[in-house]
Design a protein around this motif. Structure first.
Motif, PDB file in Angstrom:
ATOM      1  N   ARG A 140      -5.310  -1.911 -10.808  1.00  0.00           N
ATOM      2  CA  ARG A 140      -6.782  -1.932 -10.697  1.00  0.00           C
ATOM      3  C   ARG A 140      -7.341  -2.838 -11.789  1.00  0.00           C
ATOM      4  O   ARG A 140      -7.326  -2.489 -12.963  1.00  0.00           O
ATOM      5  CB  ARG A 140      -7.349  -0.531 -10.870  1.00  0.00           C
ATOM      6  N   ILE A 177      -7.336  -5.408  -6.437  1.00  0.00           N
ATOM      7  CA  ILE A 177      -6.058  -4.784  -6.768  1.00  0.00           C
ATOM      8  C   ILE A 177      -5.032  -5.913  -6.819  1.00  0.00           C
ATOM      9  O   ILE A 177      -4.847  -6.623  -5.837  1.00  0.00           O
ATOM     10  CB  ILE A 177      -5.645  -3.731  -5.719  1.00  0.00           C
ATOM     11  N   PRO A 186       0.803  -1.236   0.000  1.00  0.00           N
ATOM     12  CA  PRO A 186       0.000   0.000   0.000  1.00  0.00           C
ATOM     13  C   PRO A 186       0.835   1.285   0.000  1.00  0.00           C
ATOM     14  O   PRO A 186       0.281   2.367  -0.225  1.00  0.00           O
ATOM     15  CB  PRO A 186      -0.834  -0.128   1.278  1.00  0.00           C
ATOM     16  N   ARG A 205     -15.672   4.667  -9.776  1.00  0.00           N
ATOM     17  CA  ARG A 205     -14.930   3.753  -8.904  1.00  0.00           C
ATOM     18  C   ARG A 205     -15.740   3.429  -7.656  1.00  0.00           C
ATOM     19  O   ARG A 205     -16.493   4.245  -7.147  1.00  0.00           O
ATOM     20  CB  ARG A 205     -13.601   4.375  -8.497  1.00  0.00           C
ATOM     21  N   ASP A 229      -9.791  -2.917  -2.692  1.00  0.00           N
ATOM     22  CA  ASP A 229     -10.098  -1.501  -2.475  1.00  0.00           C
ATOM     23  C   ASP A 229     -11.524  -1.456  -1.929  1.00  0.00           C
ATOM     24  O   ASP A 229     -12.472  -1.701  -2.662  1.00  0.00           O
ATOM     25  CB  ASP A 229      -9.982  -0.746  -3.800  1.00  0.00           C
ATOM     26  N   ARG A 262       0.088  -3.451  -8.035  1.00  0.00           N
ATOM     27  CA  ARG A 262      -1.083  -2.742  -7.495  1.00  0.00           C
ATOM     28  C   ARG A 262      -1.984  -2.238  -8.645  1.00  0.00           C
ATOM     29  O   ARG A 262      -2.397  -1.085  -8.693  1.00  0.00           O
ATOM     30  CB  ARG A 262      -0.678  -1.598  -6.578  1.00  0.00           C
ATOM     31  N   LEU A 308      -1.667   3.153  -6.686  1.00  0.00           N
ATOM     32  CA  LEU A 308      -2.445   2.241  -7.509  1.00  0.00           C
ATOM     33  C   LEU A 308      -2.156   2.501  -8.983  1.00  0.00           C
ATOM     34  O   LEU A 308      -1.873   3.634  -9.395  1.00  0.00           O
ATOM     35  CB  LEU A 308      -3.947   2.409  -7.235  1.00  0.00           C
ATOM     36  N   GLU A 327      -5.192  -7.472  -3.167  1.00  0.00           N
ATOM     37  CA  GLU A 327      -5.720  -6.527  -2.185  1.00  0.00           C
ATOM     38  C   GLU A 327      -7.136  -6.165  -2.623  1.00  0.00           C
ATOM     39  O   GLU A 327      -7.504  -6.343  -3.786  1.00  0.00           O
ATOM     40  CB  GLU A 327      -4.884  -5.255  -2.133  1.00  0.00           C
ATOM     41  N   THR A 349     -15.943   3.280  -4.018  1.00  0.00           N
ATOM     42  CA  THR A 349     -15.217   3.950  -2.930  1.00  0.00           C
ATOM     43  C   THR A 349     -15.963   3.774  -1.627  1.00  0.00           C
ATOM     44  O   THR A 349     -17.130   3.433  -1.603  1.00  0.00           O
ATOM     45  CB  THR A 349     -15.051   5.440  -3.228  1.00  0.00           C
TER      46      THR A 349
END
Length: 466
Positions: free
Chosen positions: A338, A323, A99, A464, A309, A336, A103, A307, A466
């Motif tokens: 997307r 991710i 992290p 996206r 998001d 990383r 990204l 990962e 979020t």
């Protein structure tokens, strides 16, 4: 006079010679996919398959370190990134440190693809390709035979979990155009003797022709079926509708390349009596997860790191965009990245099969596969609407605007006003009353040029998660 294309010449050949051409192509692909790199990688994967949780983490952290250092040294994009962000590559010690890196957007890779190509890989070893472009412009991609070895290594690890051996005859439903589009009579399949696979055309699966597909599969002799879940679901439904008994059916059915929807799984399992095992991956060679015999998705931690998001999160799980950081494709490592895919990752718990890798609870599909409501909600897994719609053979949702969807239906003979009213109630229960819904009855749902099926086709920018 223009010379006929190879495709036109192929179409003129009798079926027996077309089988020979397909077998020759299978021999070439067999060399590229299943050579020494594949053999070495599969042995490695067998050795790491039963690592305990600590062993999995140590192994993955080592792969993170190797990938980051290799990328920072040999890939122009990452060399500049680490310099600009003032990050020492040696400070990235494992998954927990990822992290700290920004990204990577899909559009960045698409626009600057050549900058992601490693300078340490000779051009003679590079295989040029591209993504399928199902949601937009296709993306240039690079990989090597070692990258293919990783891709097929994890695939065959899964097949070995179910007792399948290389060389066994199987039925394949992929995007290959092995049958001329002008052909109107069976057989709508061709045999690749090298890889012992019968390649079934996805482009001739009309209601009239599906009976021929079902009859061929009913003859048996296929150790397993493999392919797009939508196509396998179609032929499975035909088998069920016609009451065909598969006396020598497949031991297992492997699906991939599309989101496996619940009704596809149910139809395939009911028709074959076999377990359905899905694989989640992508064209960029940076993520892979396999369903084991217990039905759980295990992340292939030797292949890449995952990962999430977050979009939704509890103490037990986190759901959102995947991710991915890939380890196997040295010529184009993506860190990383997307993916545009949405999945649910378990935070705790272990599968009863005994494997200790992270578990994905489910694969929801792509961000673009969500229906967006006028009040801004994003609603996925719309296949549940059709779970009890027995009078609907197949369906697709098209969202041309934020206030309207069009439901394309392939109805059965018993589909009537009452069935449509029940479907309307199911939609309203999930989407509310603000969306206008039109119903369009069609003979078949159109496929993409590569034969894939999309359950939701949206023209709305969902943005996206979020």
């Amino acid at each position: 006079m223009a010379r006929p294309s190879l495709e036109a010449l192929y179409a003129l050949l009798p079926t027996a010679l077309q089988n020979a051409v397909v077998t020759a192509a299978g021999w070439r692909s067999n060399r590229a996919r299943f050579g020494p790199p594949f053999q070495r990688i599969l042995r490695e994967l067998r050795g790491t398959d039963r690592l305990n949780a600590e062993g999995v983490r140590l192994d993955q952290d080592r792969r993170v370190r190797d990938t980051v250092r290799f990328a920072a040294k040999t890939v122009p994009y990452y060399r500049e990134l680490f310099r600009r962000e003032r990050i020492d590559p040696d400070s990235i010690r494992g998954v927990d440190d990822l992290p700290r890196l920004p990204l990577l957007e899909k559009e960045t890779v698409r626009a600057r693809a050549s900058e992601f190509r490693s300078e340490a890989v000779a051009e003679r070893d590079v295989i040029h390709g591209h993504s399928s472009g199902t949601t937009g412009t296709a993306m240039p991609l690079f990989h090597t035979r070692e990258g293919l070895g990783w891709e097929y290594g994890v695939i065959w690890r899964q097949r070995e979990w179910f007792g399948v051996e290389r060389g066994e005859r199987f039925a394949a439903f992929g995007g290959q155009t092995v049958v001329p589009l002008t052909q109107t009579e069976p057989p709508f399949w061709r045999f690749d003797r090298t890889r012992a696979r019968m390649l079934f055309s996805l482009y001739h699966m009309t209601p009239d022709n599906l009976g021929h597909y079902a009859a061929e599969l009913a003859r048996g002799g296929y150790a397993f079926w493999q392919g797009y879940p939508s196509s396998l679901g179609l032929v499975s439904q035909t088998i069920l509708d016609r009451g065909i008994e598969l006396r020598d059916g497949p031991r297992v059915v492997f699906t991939s390349s599309e989101t496996l929807l619940d009704f596809h799984r149910e139809r395939i399992a009911a028709a074959t009596g076999a377990p359905v095992a899905d694989r989640y991956g992508n064209s960029e060679f940076c993520v892979s997860a396999l369903q084991c015999p217990e039905g759980r998705y295990h992340v292939d931690t030797e292949f890449g790191a995952v990962e999430i998001d977050p979009h939704e999160e509890t103490e037990e799980w986190v759901r959102g965009e995947v991710i991915a950081t890939g380890f196997g494709n040295r010529v184009m490592p993506l860190i990383r990245y997307r993916t545009g895919d949405v999945a649910t990752l378990r935070k705790r718990g272990r599968c009863s099969c005994g494997r200790a890798r992270p578990l994905l609870e489910q694969i929801d599909g792509r961000i673009e596969d969500y229906v967006v409501t006028p009040d801004g909600r994003r609603v996925g897994r719309m296949d549940h609407v059709f779970k009890d719609a027995l009078a609907v053979k197949e369906a697709q949702i098209h969202q041309p605007s934020v206030d309207r969807i069009v439901v394309r239906l392939v109805p059965r003979p018993d589909f009537d006003d009452a069935a449509q009213a029940e479907l309307e109630r199911a939609f309203r229960k999930r989407l509310g009353g603000a969306l206008h819904i039109d119903y369009e009855r069609v003979e078949a749902i159109p496929r993409l040029p590569n034969g894939k099926f999309r359950a939701v086709v949206s023209d709305v920018d969902a943005g996206r998660l979020t």
